[in-house]
Scaffold this motif. Sequence first.
Motif, PDB file in Angstrom:
ATOM      1  N   GLY A 104       0.797  -1.220   0.000  1.00 39.42           N
ATOM      2  CA  GLY A 104       0.000   0.000   0.000  1.00 39.42           C
ATOM      3  C   GLY A 104       0.828   1.267   0.000  1.00 39.42           C
ATOM      4  N   LEU A 105       2.029   1.199  -0.589  1.00 39.49           N
ATOM      5  CA  LEU A 105       2.884   2.378  -0.686  1.00 39.49           C
ATOM      6  C   LEU A 105       3.028   2.775  -2.150  1.00 39.49           C
ATOM      7  N   LEU A 106       3.141   4.078  -2.370  1.00 38.69           N
ATOM      8  CA  LEU A 106       3.405   4.583  -3.724  1.00 38.69           C
ATOM      9  C   LEU A 106       4.893   4.395  -3.986  1.00 38.69           C
ATOM     10  N   VAL A 107       5.235   3.651  -5.030  1.00 40.33           N
ATOM     11  CA  VAL A 107       6.644   3.376  -5.313  1.00 40.33           C
ATOM     12  C   VAL A 107       6.953   3.622  -6.783  1.00 40.33           C
ATOM     13  N   GLU A 108       8.238   3.853  -7.038  1.00 36.92           N
ATOM     14  CA  GLU A 108       8.742   3.895  -8.410  1.00 36.92           C
ATOM     15  C   GLU A 108       9.975   3.017  -8.423  1.00 36.92           C
ATOM     16  N   LYS A 122      12.656   0.717  -7.387  1.00 36.99           N
ATOM     17  CA  LYS A 122      13.064   0.121  -6.111  1.00 36.99           C
ATOM     18  C   LYS A 122      13.215   1.120  -4.967  1.00 36.99           C
ATOM     19  N   GLU A 123      12.821   2.339  -5.187  1.00 33.81           N
ATOM     20  CA  GLU A 123      13.020   3.344  -4.138  1.00 33.81           C
ATOM     21  C   GLU A 123      12.072   3.118  -2.967  1.00 33.81           C
ATOM     22  N   ASP A 124      12.302   3.831  -1.903  1.00 35.89           N
ATOM     23  CA  ASP A 124      11.391   3.773  -0.758  1.00 35.89           C
ATOM     24  C   ASP A 124      10.013   4.263  -1.177  1.00 35.89           C
ATOM     25  N   GLY A 125       9.001   3.731  -0.536  1.00 39.87           N
ATOM     26  CA  GLY A 125       7.644   4.117  -0.891  1.00 39.87           C
ATOM     27  C   GLY A 125       7.166   5.332  -0.110  1.00 39.87           C
ATOM     28  N   TYR A 126       6.073   5.887  -0.578  1.00 34.28           N
ATOM     29  CA  TYR A 126       5.409   7.011   0.088  1.00 34.28           C
ATOM     30  C   TYR A 126       4.061   6.533   0.611  1.00 34.28           C
ATOM     31  N   VAL A 138     -14.462  -3.806 -12.688  1.00 35.67           N
ATOM     32  CA  VAL A 138     -14.322  -5.196 -12.261  1.00 35.67           C
ATOM     33  C   VAL A 138     -12.870  -5.560 -11.984  1.00 35.67           C
ATOM     34  N   ASN A 139     -11.981  -5.098 -12.853  1.00 28.49           N
ATOM     35  CA  ASN A 139     -10.580  -5.493 -12.730  1.00 28.49           C
ATOM     36  C   ASN A 139      -9.749  -4.512 -11.922  1.00 28.49           C
ATOM     37  N   GLY A 140     -10.388  -3.565 -11.314  1.00 28.33           N
ATOM     38  CA  GLY A 140      -9.659  -2.506 -10.625  1.00 28.33           C
ATOM     39  C   GLY A 140      -8.846  -3.024  -9.455  1.00 28.33           C
ATOM     40  N   SER A 141      -7.768  -2.340  -9.194  1.00 30.55           N
ATOM     41  CA  SER A 141      -6.933  -2.700  -8.064  1.00 30.55           C
ATOM     42  C   SER A 141      -7.502  -2.058  -6.812  1.00 30.55           C
ATOM     43  N   GLU A 142      -7.911  -2.881  -5.867  1.00 35.19           N
ATOM     44  CA  GLU A 142      -8.465  -2.354  -4.631  1.00 35.19           C
ATOM     45  C   GLU A 142      -7.395  -1.583  -3.861  1.00 35.19           C
ATOM     46  N   ILE A 143      -6.154  -2.077  -3.950  1.00 34.15           N
ATOM     47  CA  ILE A 143      -5.050  -1.419  -3.243  1.00 34.15           C
ATOM     48  C   ILE A 143      -4.902   0.020  -3.730  1.00 34.15           C
ATOM     49  N   THR A 144      -4.936   0.195  -5.049  1.00 32.82           N
ATOM     50  CA  THR A 144      -4.756   1.536  -5.611  1.00 32.82           C
ATOM     51  C   THR A 144      -5.918   2.452  -5.234  1.00 32.82           C
ATOM     52  N   SER A 145      -7.145   1.961  -5.361  1.00 33.38           N
ATOM     53  CA  SER A 145      -8.267   2.852  -5.045  1.00 33.38           C
ATOM     54  C   SER A 145      -8.314   3.186  -3.559  1.00 33.38           C
ATOM     55  N   LYS A 146      -7.959   2.243  -2.705  1.00 30.08           N
ATOM     56  CA  LYS A 146      -7.919   2.542  -1.266  1.00 30.08           C
ATOM     57  C   LYS A 146      -6.877   3.615  -0.982  1.00 30.08           C
ATOM     58  N   VAL A 180      -5.557   9.884  -0.077  1.00 27.73           N
ATOM     59  CA  VAL A 180      -4.646  10.944  -0.501  1.00 27.73           C
ATOM     60  C   VAL A 180      -5.360  12.302  -0.463  1.00 27.73           C
ATOM     61  N   ALA A 181      -4.621  13.346  -0.147  1.00 27.94           N
ATOM     62  CA  ALA A 181      -5.180  14.706  -0.187  1.00 27.94           C
ATOM     63  C   ALA A 181      -5.467  15.068  -1.638  1.00 27.94           C
ATOM     64  N   GLN A 182      -6.701  15.431  -1.920  1.00 26.15           N
ATOM     65  CA  GLN A 182      -7.089  15.733  -3.297  1.00 26.15           C
ATOM     66  C   GLN A 182      -7.067  17.230  -3.532  1.00 26.15           C
ATOM     67  N   LYS A 183      -5.995  17.700  -4.127  1.00 24.02           N
ATOM     68  CA  LYS A 183      -5.786  19.132  -4.275  1.00 24.02           C
ATOM     69  C   LYS A 183      -6.699  19.764  -5.310  1.00 24.02           C
ATOM     70  N   GLN A 184      -7.206  18.964  -6.242  1.00 20.05           N
ATOM     71  CA  GLN A 184      -7.990  19.605  -7.307  1.00 20.05           C
ATOM     72  C   GLN A 184      -9.313  20.126  -6.811  1.00 20.05           C
ATOM     73  N   PHE A 185      -9.753  19.676  -5.633  1.00 17.85           N
ATOM     74  CA  PHE A 185     -11.033  20.153  -5.105  1.00 17.85           C
ATOM     75  C   PHE A 185     -10.840  21.304  -4.132  1.00 17.85           C
ATOM     76  N   ASP A 186      -9.617  21.675  -3.898  1.00 17.25           N
ATOM     77  CA  ASP A 186      -9.308  22.739  -2.951  1.00 17.25           C
ATOM     78  C   ASP A 186      -9.299  24.061  -3.703  1.00 17.25           C
TER      79      ASP A 186
END
Length: 109
Positions: free
Chosen positions: A33-37, A39-43, A87-95, A100-106
């Motif tokens: 459940g971390l944002l990664v690129e 092999k770096e550390d995740g966010y 149907v095929n969506g990644s639950e991990i990604t949507s969770k 995440v803070a959604q800046k576009q609505f601010d």
Amino acid sequence: MKKKNNSYDTLVGAIEALKQQGYIHNFRINKNGLLVEEKEDGYIAGEVELHEFHRFEGNTNPADMSIIYAVQTSSGKKGIVVDSYGVNGSEITSKFMNKVAQKQFDMHH
């Protein structure tokens, strides 16, 4: 001027346009459940801002949908996460994106 969500016709077009806006990193959400690129550390979600997202339906099969998120990490890296949804969506990604803070609505910028 900021583009609105869902403002591109194709996934490829969205990726190209976002790259031109500086979203050059290809992120993904790993099984922890971390944002990664690579092999770096995740966010964790608290270190990521969601700037915009765009959904695309498959041309041949409407159930074959994908979504692209434009995000920025606390270290200033801007990039994209591409995920299938429906149907095929990644639950991990949507969770993750739900936390995440959604800046576009601010509207205070």
